[in-house]
Design an enzyme around this catalytic site. Structure first.
Site, PDB file in Angstrom:
ATOM      1  N   LYS A 165       0.898  -1.230   0.010  1.00 28.82           N
ATOM      2  CA  LYS A 165       0.045  -0.070  -0.095  1.00 28.82           C
ATOM      3  C   LYS A 165       0.911   1.269  -0.002  1.00 28.82           C
ATOM      4  O   LYS A 165       1.662   1.728   1.100  1.00 28.82           O
ATOM      5  CB  LYS A 165      -0.883   0.058   1.314  1.00 28.82           C
ATOM      6  N   LYS A 223      -1.777  -1.758  -3.913  1.00 30.14           N
ATOM      7  CA  LYS A 223      -2.940  -0.407  -4.012  1.00 30.14           C
ATOM      8  C   LYS A 223      -2.123   0.756  -4.054  1.00 30.14           C
ATOM      9  O   LYS A 223      -1.000   0.802  -3.142  1.00 30.14           O
ATOM     10  CB  LYS A 223      -3.545  -0.665  -2.557  1.00 30.14           C
TER      11      LYS A 223
HETATM   12  C1  PBG Z   1      -7.280   3.453   5.485  1.00 32.41           C
HETATM   13  C2  PBG Z   1      -7.864   3.372   3.870  1.00 32.41           C
HETATM   14  C3  PBG Z   1      -7.731   4.440   2.888  1.00 32.41           C
HETATM   15  C4  PBG Z   1      -8.240   3.820   1.732  1.00 32.41           C
HETATM   16  C5  PBG Z   1      -8.348   2.424   2.009  1.00 32.41           C
HETATM   17  N1  PBG Z   1      -8.364   2.402   3.443  1.00 32.41           N
HETATM   18  C6  PBG Z   1      -7.102   5.788   2.827  1.00 32.41           C
HETATM   19  C7  PBG Z   1      -5.768   6.147   3.374  1.00 32.41           C
HETATM   20  O1  PBG Z   1      -4.989   5.164   3.540  1.00 32.41           O
HETATM   21  O2  PBG Z   1      -5.423   7.210   3.476  1.00 32.41           O
HETATM   22  C8  PBG Z   1      -8.018   4.182   0.544  1.00 32.41           C
HETATM   23  C9  PBG Z   1      -9.055   4.017  -0.597  1.00 32.41           C
HETATM   24  C10 PBG Z   1      -9.249   4.813  -1.761  1.00 32.41           C
HETATM   25  O3  PBG Z   1      -8.717   5.827  -1.940  1.00 32.41           O
HETATM   26  O4  PBG Z   1     -10.279   4.376  -2.429  1.00 32.41           O
HETATM   27  N2  PBG Z   1      -6.358   3.514   5.729  1.00 32.41           N
HETATM   28 ZN    ZN Z   2      -5.971   4.552   7.907  1.00 36.28          ZN
END
Ligand code: PBG
Ligand code: ZN
Length: 322
Positions: A193, A246
Site C-alpha cells: 500500500k 494499492k
Molecule cells: C484507510 C484506507 C484508505 C483507503 C483504504 N483504506 C485511505 C488512506 O490510507 O488514507 C483508500 C481507498 C481509496 O482511496 O479508495 N487507511
Molecule cells: Zn488508515
C-alpha cells in the site's frame, strides 16, 4: 506470410481468442456507512458514491445483490464527537461498522462482507495508529487493530482487511482471531500500500485525513518496487490469505510481479482518485466511460489480479450483464 490480423477479422473470431475476460465475481464494491439516520450523502469528489446510514443501506445493497458481484468492503464513519486518541469506536461492539456488519449479514447473508481494519476513521488526529509526540507508534497500535478485527468478526464479518501498514499486524491479527476461535476467518492484507495522492477523494468520503503530517512514515514510498515485494512476502509469512496491491493503475508493474512471484490470490484496489479522474473526464464528455473503465479493469486482470476492489463495480456489472 505471418498474418496476425487473421484472428482479428470479426467479433466472433476476436472473442474466440480473447485472453482476458472480466466476470462480475471478480469484484468487491466499497461502501461508506455513516452514523445517523435517514442519510444518503453524496461524496462530492466521487460522482455517484454516497455515504449511507444503516437504515438506507438497502438502497445500495439491493443493487449489489442484483449485480451478482462477490461482496462489499465496508468503511464506517463514526460521529465526529465519537473520535478519540485511541480510536475507541473502532472496537466498540455498538460502533457504526459493527452495527452495519450485523445488518448486512442478517439481510444479505450471501454477500462476502469484508471490513477494512484501520484506525484513521476513528482517531481524533486522523492517523492510522496511536500517536505520541507526533510519532505514529507501531507496537502500541497492534493491540488496537487486533481488538478491531476481533470485534468485527464477532459482528459477522467474513474477512478482515488490515490497511494500516503497521509492521507485524497480520501476525498479530491472525493470532488474536485464532485465540478467539475464528481460525477460519481469512485475512486480506493491504500489503503493498503506497503513500498515494490517489487516496484524496476517499479521505473526503471517510473523513479520515490526518490533521498533521502525512502517512509516509507507514505507507510505502511510491518509488519502490523491490520493497513492495518484501512487504508482500512478509505478509504471506505472517499468515495473510490474500495480498493486495494499492493503488492499481500506476502500480500494474508491482501487481504483475507479485502475481508471478507468489502463488497466492492477489487483490488490487482501484482507488478513489483513479475513479474520480475517470468520472470527471466522462462527465465532460472527453472520454467514453464504459470503454475506459473496461480497458482499465481488463488491464488489472491481465496483470494477474484475482480480485478487483472498485467503485466501478456496479457499472461494470451492468455492462457485463447487458
Ligand atoms: C484507510 C484506507 C484508505 C483507503 C483504504 N483504506 C485511505 C488512506 O490510507 O488514507 C483508500 C481507498 C481509496 O482511496 O479508495 N487507511
Ligand atoms: Zn488508515
Amino acid at each position: 506470410m505471418k498474418r496476425l490480423r487473421r484472428l482479428r477479422q470479426n467479433e466472433v473470431m476476436r472473442d474466440l481468442v480473447r485472453e482476458t475476460r472480466l466476470c462480475v465475481k471478480d469484484f468487491i464494491y466499497p461502501i461508506f456507512v455513516i452514523d445517523g439516520e435517514n442519510l444518503k450523502i453524496p461524496v462530492k469528489s466521487m460522482p455517484n458514491v454516497y455515504q449511507y446510514s444503516i437504515d438506507r443501506l438497502s438502497e445500495i445493497l439491493d443493487e449489489v445483490r442484483e449485480s451478482k458481484i462477490s461482496g462489499v468492503m465496508l468503511f464506517g464513519i463514526p460521529k465526529a464527537e465519537d473520535k478519540d486518541e485511541i480510536a475507541s469506536m473502532a472496537y466498540n461492539e455498538d460502533g457504526i461498522t459493527q452495527r452495519a456488519v450485523r445488518y448486512i449479514k442478517k439481510n444479505y447473508p450471501e454477500l462476502i462482507c469484508i471490513t477494512d481494519i484501520c484506525l484513521c476513521e476513528y482517531t481524533s488526529h486522523g492517523h492510522c495508529g496511536v500517536v505520541k509526540d507526533g510519532e505514529i507508534l507501531n507496537d502500541e497500535t497492534l493491540p488496537l487493530l487486533c481488538k478491531m478485527a476481533v470485534s468485527l468478526v464477532k459482528a459477522g464479518a467474513d474477512m478482515v482487511a488490515p490497511s494500516d501498514m503497521m509492521d507485524g499486524r497480520v501476525a498479530s491479527i491472525r493470532e488474536a482471531l485464532d485465540l478467539e476461535g475464528y481460525k477460519n476467518t481469512p485475512i486480506m492484507a493491504y500489503s503493498a500500500k503506497f503513500a498515494s495522492a490517489y487516496y484524496g477523494p476517499f479521505r473526503d468520503a471517510a473523513h479520515s485525513s490526518p490533521c498533521f503530517g502525512d502517512r509516509r512514515s507507514y505507507q510505502m514510498d511510491f518509488t519502490n518496487g523491490q520493497e513492495a515485494l518484501r512487504e508482500i512476502e512478509a505478509d504471506i509469512e505472517e499468515g495473510a490469505d490474500i495480498v493486495m496491491v494499492k493503488p492499481a493503475l500506476a502500480y500494474l508493474d508491482i501487481l504483475k510481479e507479485a502475481c508471478q512471484e507468489f502463488n497466492m490470490p492477489v487483490a488490487v484496489y482501484n482507488v478513489s482518485g483513479e475513479y474520480s479522474m475517470v468520472k470527471a473526464a466522462a462527465r465532460e464528455g472527453w472520454i467514453d466511460e464504459k470503454r475506459i473503465v473496461t480497458e482499465n479493469l481488463i488491464a488489472m486482470k491481465r496483470a494477474g489480479a484475482s480480485i478487483i476492489i472498485t467503485y466501478h463495480a456496479l457499472d461494470m456489472a451492468k455492462w457485463l450483464n447487458e
